[in-house]
Write an enzyme that holds these catalytic residues in place. Structure first.
Site, PDB file in Angstrom:
ATOM      1  N   LYS A   1      65.628  30.442  42.282  1.00  0.00           N
ATOM      2  CA  LYS A   1      64.658  29.710  43.088  1.00  0.00           C
ATOM      3  C   LYS A   1      64.393  30.444  44.401  1.00  0.00           C
ATOM      4  O   LYS A   1      65.220  31.232  44.868  1.00  0.00           O
ATOM      5  CB  LYS A   1      65.207  28.311  43.425  1.00  0.00           C
ATOM      6  CG  LYS A   1      65.398  27.377  42.258  1.00  0.00           C
ATOM      7  CD  LYS A   1      66.026  26.073  42.726  1.00  0.00           C
ATOM      8  CE  LYS A   1      66.228  25.094  41.577  1.00  0.00           C
ATOM      9  NZ  LYS A   1      64.954  24.583  41.049  1.00  0.00           N
TER      10      LYS A   1
ATOM     11  N   ARG B   1      67.209  20.156  31.208  1.00  0.00           N
ATOM     12  CA  ARG B   1      66.908  19.664  29.860  1.00  0.00           C
ATOM     13  C   ARG B   1      67.906  20.197  28.837  1.00  0.00           C
ATOM     14  O   ARG B   1      68.118  19.582  27.790  1.00  0.00           O
ATOM     15  CB  ARG B   1      65.477  20.024  29.488  1.00  0.00           C
ATOM     16  CG  ARG B   1      65.168  21.508  29.381  1.00  0.00           C
ATOM     17  CD  ARG B   1      63.689  21.822  29.493  1.00  0.00           C
ATOM     18  NE  ARG B   1      63.196  21.546  30.840  1.00  0.00           N
ATOM     19  CZ  ARG B   1      61.918  21.688  31.217  1.00  0.00           C
ATOM     20  NH1 ARG B   1      61.018  22.093  30.322  1.00  0.00           N
ATOM     21  NH2 ARG B   1      61.545  21.434  32.440  1.00  0.00           N
TER      22      ARG B   1
END
Length: 505
Positions: A281, A355
């Site tokens: 990130k 996920r």
């Protein structure tokens, strides 16, 4: 003797009268609305005489107060047996007051009373549960890592007296319910606000286990070796880049009284810190990723709350915990892993890690044959783009999704139903595996994530996914009963669903 794990809420009592003169250092919190000629006191007719009301309203007029929602003023009213009066605005008069208006007003009042240990409130005469909840949540603090140099010197809110026309057992039970719910939300906030240096997977699992055992839950913890042996490829894949290995925690409340009682599975994302892994990130605001276990925090708090409230259903929480770090052992973009249950996944982006651990947990949760499954996670930045900082996105089975969203709005967490268009599954096709973990499109990211998770829900299980990427962590200024930092969302939503399932199936 040490106290039980979890947040310790202020003591709450219910009274039908103000404290006796000369013995109270309390602050009296009263609600005011915007009247034609100035603020008007409401909800206090059973506790304040006409002279006291006139004194309060006259003082507010002199201060130029309007009674606007959330507006607070501190007054000294010598005729009353309290140290001071705090008025909080409720806005325009209404025939019926939404609970969250009272909750927000009580929270605003509590936030303005940092140095007050005792509060007496007549907001409880309008909505007792909302007033107590709002006061506790508004008074919430997290000071665990402050030294004596910056730690508050006052004790904070320690005692709340809720004024009610009667103080019978039913009224006291309402107050206790509010305390239990607010305590659960605050416990979730504490988890979220604990920095990743101190809340890594093994420690998170340890604290969850202690909290669960303290409240009579069945507890199971799988370490990294057990996870690898059982085939939890998503959890292992995400956690393999960290020196602090992953865990899977299972907490079960066995409250079912008969065979007709429902079973609800809860699943929450527990990424104790998310760098994005190899798909790292940007540095700006990466520190907010201390909140990437907000879903897990809410799930743990909710299953404990189900036990505290003795709900007559089974609630089983499955909580995967991992730290997503870049290192020589981290998974790479292009790797293929096998989720628990056998589905293979091409990992195109290691920052879509939530996920992967959730898919493993969902498959395991469905092995318990639940009637309903609720999964919640700080899953996608796309939630913030679509719905903003305060509105969770709710996806899943149409009927159950709408039920969850409706209940979320009723408790003030304001979940909003979102679709899962069938065509989005095509965006998750892989050339080398059963699925890819992201699509090649930058559109509908929240819905694509929901579509991915749907692939792992067993047939016949009604399910809902609640994306709380922004609502779980307030990066802005405090408002209402919501502090800066961890919010505890969606604890109250999930508990409302559990109560509804217990009552209605």
């Amino acid at each position: 003797m040490t106290s039980a794990p979890g947040y310790q809420a202020p003591t709450v009592t219910v009274s039908s009268s103000l404290p006796r003169r000369g013995v109270s250092d309390a602050v009296l919190v009263v609600g005011v609305v915007t009247g034609d000629s100035g603020p008007v006191v409401i909800g206090s007719a059973d506790f304040l005489d006409a002279d006291a009301v006139t004194a309060i309203e006259s003082n507010l007029q002199a201060l130029g107060a309007s009674g606007g929602e959330g507006q607070v003023h501190r007054l000294v009213v010598p005729a009353l047996p309290v140290a001071s009066v705090l008025t909080v605005g409720l806005g325009k008069p209404r025939d019926a007051w939404p609970a969250d208006v009272i909750r927000r007003a009580a929270g605003a009042a509590a936030r303005s009373l940092d140095k007050t240990g005792v509060v007496v409130t007549s907001l409880s005469a309008i909505d007792l549960e909302a007033a107590v909840e709002g006061l506790i949540l508004g008074a919430y603090r997290f000071n665990d890592f402050r030294s004596a140099k910056t730690a508050p010197t006052d004790a904070g809110l320690k005692k709340i007296t809720a004024l009610a026309a009667d103080a019978k057992a039913a009224t006291k039970a309402q107050a206790q319910r509010a305390v239990d719910i607010a305590t659960a939300v605050a416990t979730a906030r504490d988890f979220v606000n604990t920095p990743p240096s101190h809340l890594y997977p093994a420690e998170f699992a340890k604290r969850a286990k202690a909290l669960g055992e303290a409240h009579g839950l069945d507890v199971e913890v799988l370490d990294d070796k057990a996870l690898a042996k059982a085939g939890y490829g998503g959890i292992i894949g995400v956690g393999q880049g960290s020196s602090r290995p992953p865990r899977l925690v299972r907490l079960a409340h066995r409250g079912a009284k008969n065979k007709k009682a429902k079973t609800v599975a809860l699943v929450g994302k527990g990424i104790t810190f998310d760098t994005g892994g190899i798909s790292i990130k940007p540095a700006a605001n990466m520190h907010h990723m201390t909140s990437d276990m907000g879903g897990a925090a809410a799930v743990i708090a909710t299953v404990v709350l189900a036990a505290v409230r003795q709900l007559p259903i089974d609630v089983i929480a499955t909580v995967p915990m991992a730290e997503n770090m870049p290192s020589a052992t981290a998974q790479r973009p292009g790797d293929v892993l096998t989720q628990y249950g056998g589905i293979t996944v091409e990992v195109l982006n290691t920052d879509a890690e939530g996920r992967l651990i959730l898919a493993d947990a969902i498959v395991r949760a469905c092995e318990d044959n639940p009637d309903y499954l609720i999964e919640t996670s700080t899953l996608t930045g796309a939630q913030t783009v679509a719905l903003g900082a305060r509105t969770p996105g709710v996806m899943g089975s149409d009927e159950f999704r709408d039920r969850v969203a409706t209940l979320s709005q009723e408790v003030g967490e304001n979940g909003w139903a979102m679709p899962l268009p069938e065509e989005l599954k095509d965006d998750l096709k892989s050339t080398v595996a059963d699925l890819a973990n992201v699509s090649g499109s930058r559109f509908a990211g929240m819905l694509v994530a929901g579509t991915y998770l749907r692939e792992f829900v067993a047939d016949g299980v009604q399910w809902a996914h609640i994306d709380v990427a922004a609502p779980a962590y307030n990066t802005g200024s405090p408002w209402g009963y919501t502090p800066k930092g961890g919010t505890g969302v969606p604890t109250r939503t999930m508990f409302a669903v559990l109560e509804d399932v217990a009552a209605n199936g």
